[in-house]
Design a protein around this motif. Structure first.
Motif, PDB file in Angstrom:
ATOM      1  N   TRP A 346       0.814  59.108  70.661  1.00 31.39           N
ATOM      2  CA  TRP A 346       2.027  59.848  70.289  1.00 31.39           C
ATOM      3  C   TRP A 346       1.997  60.284  68.820  1.00 31.39           C
ATOM      4  O   TRP A 346       2.468  61.376  68.490  1.00 31.39           O
ATOM      5  CB  TRP A 346       3.274  59.004  70.568  1.00 31.39           C
ATOM      6  N   PHE A 347       1.426  59.461  67.955  1.00 32.89           N
ATOM      7  CA  PHE A 347       1.393  59.747  66.524  1.00 32.89           C
ATOM      8  C   PHE A 347       0.535  60.975  66.232  1.00 32.89           C
ATOM      9  O   PHE A 347       0.973  61.931  65.573  1.00 32.89           O
ATOM     10  CB  PHE A 347       0.854  58.523  65.783  1.00 32.89           C
ATOM     11  N   THR A 348      -0.675  60.969  66.738  1.00 30.39           N
ATOM     12  CA  THR A 348      -1.579  62.098  66.489  1.00 30.39           C
ATOM     13  C   THR A 348      -1.142  63.346  67.260  1.00 30.39           C
ATOM     14  O   THR A 348      -1.340  64.468  66.795  1.00 30.39           O
ATOM     15  CB  THR A 348      -3.022  61.728  66.867  1.00 30.39           C
ATOM     16  N   LEU A 350       1.960  64.292  67.779  1.00 32.30           N
ATOM     17  CA  LEU A 350       3.017  64.953  67.014  1.00 32.30           C
ATOM     18  C   LEU A 350       2.468  65.683  65.800  1.00 32.30           C
ATOM     19  O   LEU A 350       3.011  66.720  65.393  1.00 32.30           O
ATOM     20  CB  LEU A 350       4.080  63.928  66.595  1.00 32.30           C
ATOM     21  N   ILE A 351       1.393  65.167  65.213  1.00 32.87           N
ATOM     22  CA  ILE A 351       0.726  65.902  64.126  1.00 32.87           C
ATOM     23  C   ILE A 351       0.215  67.239  64.655  1.00 32.87           C
ATOM     24  O   ILE A 351       0.406  68.292  64.033  1.00 32.87           O
ATOM     25  CB  ILE A 351      -0.435  65.080  63.537  1.00 32.87           C
ATOM     26  N   ASN A 354       3.117  69.677  65.302  1.00 33.03           N
ATOM     27  CA  ASN A 354       3.637  70.237  64.052  1.00 33.03           C
ATOM     28  C   ASN A 354       2.714  71.302  63.487  1.00 33.03           C
ATOM     29  O   ASN A 354       3.166  72.369  63.040  1.00 33.03           O
ATOM     30  CB  ASN A 354       3.848  69.126  63.017  1.00 33.03           C
ATOM     31  N   VAL A 386       6.819  60.234  74.163  1.00 33.43           N
ATOM     32  CA  VAL A 386       7.670  60.868  73.144  1.00 33.43           C
ATOM     33  C   VAL A 386       9.013  61.233  73.782  1.00 33.43           C
ATOM     34  O   VAL A 386       9.061  61.805  74.873  1.00 33.43           O
ATOM     35  CB  VAL A 386       7.004  62.136  72.570  1.00 33.43           C
ATOM     36  N   HIS A 390      14.035  63.972  70.982  1.00 31.52           N
ATOM     37  CA  HIS A 390      13.346  63.892  69.691  1.00 31.52           C
ATOM     38  C   HIS A 390      12.357  65.054  69.550  1.00 31.52           C
ATOM     39  O   HIS A 390      12.288  65.709  68.508  1.00 31.52           O
ATOM     40  CB  HIS A 390      12.621  62.550  69.582  1.00 31.52           C
ATOM     41  N   ILE A 442       8.507  65.681  58.123  1.00 31.25           N
ATOM     42  CA  ILE A 442       7.781  64.413  58.294  1.00 31.25           C
ATOM     43  C   ILE A 442       8.764  63.286  58.620  1.00 31.25           C
ATOM     44  O   ILE A 442       8.522  62.454  59.510  1.00 31.25           O
ATOM     45  CB  ILE A 442       6.977  64.088  57.019  1.00 31.25           C
ATOM     46  N   THR A 445       9.996  63.689  62.165  1.00 29.44           N
ATOM     47  CA  THR A 445       8.931  63.457  63.137  1.00 29.44           C
ATOM     48  C   THR A 445       8.707  61.975  63.394  1.00 29.44           C
ATOM     49  O   THR A 445       8.551  61.549  64.546  1.00 29.44           O
ATOM     50  CB  THR A 445       7.613  64.100  62.656  1.00 29.44           C
ATOM     51  N   TYR A 446       8.716  61.176  62.347  1.00 31.73           N
ATOM     52  CA  TYR A 446       8.309  59.776  62.500  1.00 31.73           C
ATOM     53  C   TYR A 446       9.456  58.776  62.358  1.00 31.73           C
ATOM     54  O   TYR A 446       9.219  57.562  62.348  1.00 31.73           O
ATOM     55  CB  TYR A 446       7.179  59.467  61.515  1.00 31.73           C
TER      56      TYR A 446
END
Length: 467
Positions: A346-348, A350-351, A354, A386, A390, A442, A445-446
């Motif tokens: 999920w972290f990568t 969302l990068i 974006n 995700v 959000h 940022i 996003t997080y």
């Protein structure tokens, strides 16, 4: 093969200068004709089905409400209230411009409309007391982006229609991010003002604040009608949009009287008794109501709102046809499997989202870009855990930044038009505040709780099954 053809066709048509709606629709029809097992007659069926989407009915009504509210009188009263509230701080007029954009955003749902309505008055006011034109333009261009983040937002309605999430939850999800974005911009302005020794307005007392609040109250009450009606269970978001359009018509023509047959007619003449004034106004409103409906100012607003609505709906219907092709060919599922196999979490993810949206936002109009990207990334986001609400707010914030980044940033062109500055000057003026919006992106996003806490506290979690 189908995936490559579909996306390459869209990009080639866009770079050739073909309108986005035609690019989406034509590439979809060609993909169906050349690769799909669907009959070409399914195009007509999908266009008809897309046009029957009940959620999309909110868009023309919100556009119409925005058109009535985007009069000089409404904006002028909101700016007066904002100046009375925060104008006494260092850099107060610039902070008041942000505050005004925040309030007007809750009436219009449109970023360019917010820039035009507030910027025309606020930039001139800032120039009069010694602010540089570039600073004033940069503030308004960026603050105007709040128009699509603070509910009601047309872009949020588009996202909800494309992904089948709740419009009500999306509106609630935009409240806290909108307030945070406004606060971040105002804090940045205050810091700039302290460094550059910018002027502050004299404090005019609580009497002026109360008087300004009463003056702006009729317009700001639209926020209560829309959000209170939706979350109080009185009507759906679509019905709220229709009520907002009627209310905005009545306020603009019969209460504020900035347009129409009563334009310039005061509510009370000097020395006139209160009872006589009330009776005179009742008679005037009854006699002038039908002429107001057919007045030239009303027709002008209806025509402008109609043009905007047709443009948006043509894009949306073709984009939903594009989404149908994506779904029927299982393109999102194929991309999902590839990303999971490549080790995305999920972290990568969302990068990547974006970066994709920031790049696309430089070249495309927000609603069109969102309608292309959302059907692709939404199933992937659900698979990776995700939250759908959000994700929607992340996409809207990306669209905000896209509106103040060249070469296609709409707010840049609008700001250039109302200030007389060339586009390069406006880009330079907006750049410092765009950097602030990047940091805000940022954060959004997080820290998903900023977006999800309010809607899920009041309405519970969004339940989504991938299509």
């Amino acid at each position: 093969m189908e995936t490559a053809f579909l996306f390459i066709a869209v990009l080639v048509l866009l770079f050739l200068g073909v309108p986005i709606a035609v690019s989406l629709g034509l590439s979809s029809v060609l993909a169906i004709a050349l690769f799909s097992n669907d009959s070409i007659s399914s195009v007509a069926l999908q266009l008809f089905t897309a046009s029957q989407n009940y959620t999309l009915l909110a868009i023309p009504f919100f556009v119409l409400a925005s058109a009535f509210m985007a009069t000089g009188g409404v904006a002028r009263r909101i700016i007066r209230f904002a100046v009375a509230s925060v104008g006494h701080f260092r850099g107060g007029l610039a902070m008041a411009a942000v505050f005004s954009c925040m309030l007007f955003a809750a009436l219009s749902g449109s970023s360019p409309a917010t820039v035009v309505a507030i910027g025309t008055i606020a930039i001139a006011g800032m120039r009069e007391v010694g602010y540089s034109k570039s600073f004033a333009a940069g503030v308004v261009a960026n603050a105007g982006t709040l128009g699509i983040l603070i509910p009601p937002s047309i872009v949020m309605v588009v996202y909800a229609a494309a992904t089948d999430v709740s419009v009500g939850r999306m509106f609630l999800a935009g409240v806290i991010p909108g307030l945070v974005a406004s606060l971040v911009l105002m804090v940045a302005i205050y810091i700039f003002a302290r460094i550059r020794n910018m002027p502050a307005q004299p404090w005019r007392g609580f009497g002026e604040l109360l008087d300004a609040a009463v003056g702006a109250g009729w317009g700001l009450f639209l926020i209560v009608i829309i959000l209170g009606g939706i979350y109080g269970g009185a009507f759906t978001p679509t019905e709220a949009a229709a009520v907002a359009a009627v209310y905005a018509f009545l306020i603009a023509l019969l209460v504020y009287r900035d347009m129409g047959p009563l334009k310039g007619v005061p509510w009370r003449h000097e020395g006139e008794a209160l009872g006589a004034a009330a009776l005179r106004n009742v008679v005037l409103i009854v006699l002038r109501f039908l002429p107001a409906c057919f007045h030239g100012d009303t027709r002008k607003v209806l025509v402008e709102a109609g043009r905007t609505t047709v443009m948006l709906m043509f894009i949306i219907v073709n984009a939903l046809l594009f989404a149908h092709v994506l779904t029927s060919e299982r393109i999102p599922q194929v991309i999902t499997e590839w990303m999971i196999g490549a080790g995305f979490n999920w972290f990568t993810f969302l990068i990547a989202v974006n970066l994709l949206l920031l790049l696309g936002g430089q070249f495309m109009e927000p609603s069109g870009l969102l309608l292309i990207v959302a059907p692709v990334v939404f199933p992937i986001a659900i698979e990776l855990g995700v939250d759908p609400i959000h994700l929607g707010i992340i996409m809207v914030v990306n669209m905000e930044i896209g509106m103040v980044t060249p070469p296609i940033g709409l707010n840049l062109f609008v700001t250039s038009g109302i200030t007389g500055m060339n586009l390069v000057e406006v880009v330079k003026a907006a750049a410092p505040f765009v950097v602030i919006l990047f940091f805000f992106l940022i954060l959004i996003t997080y820290v998903p709780a900023i977006s999800t806490w309010l809607p899920y506290s009041l309405m519970g979690p969004e339940l989504i099954t991938t299509r």
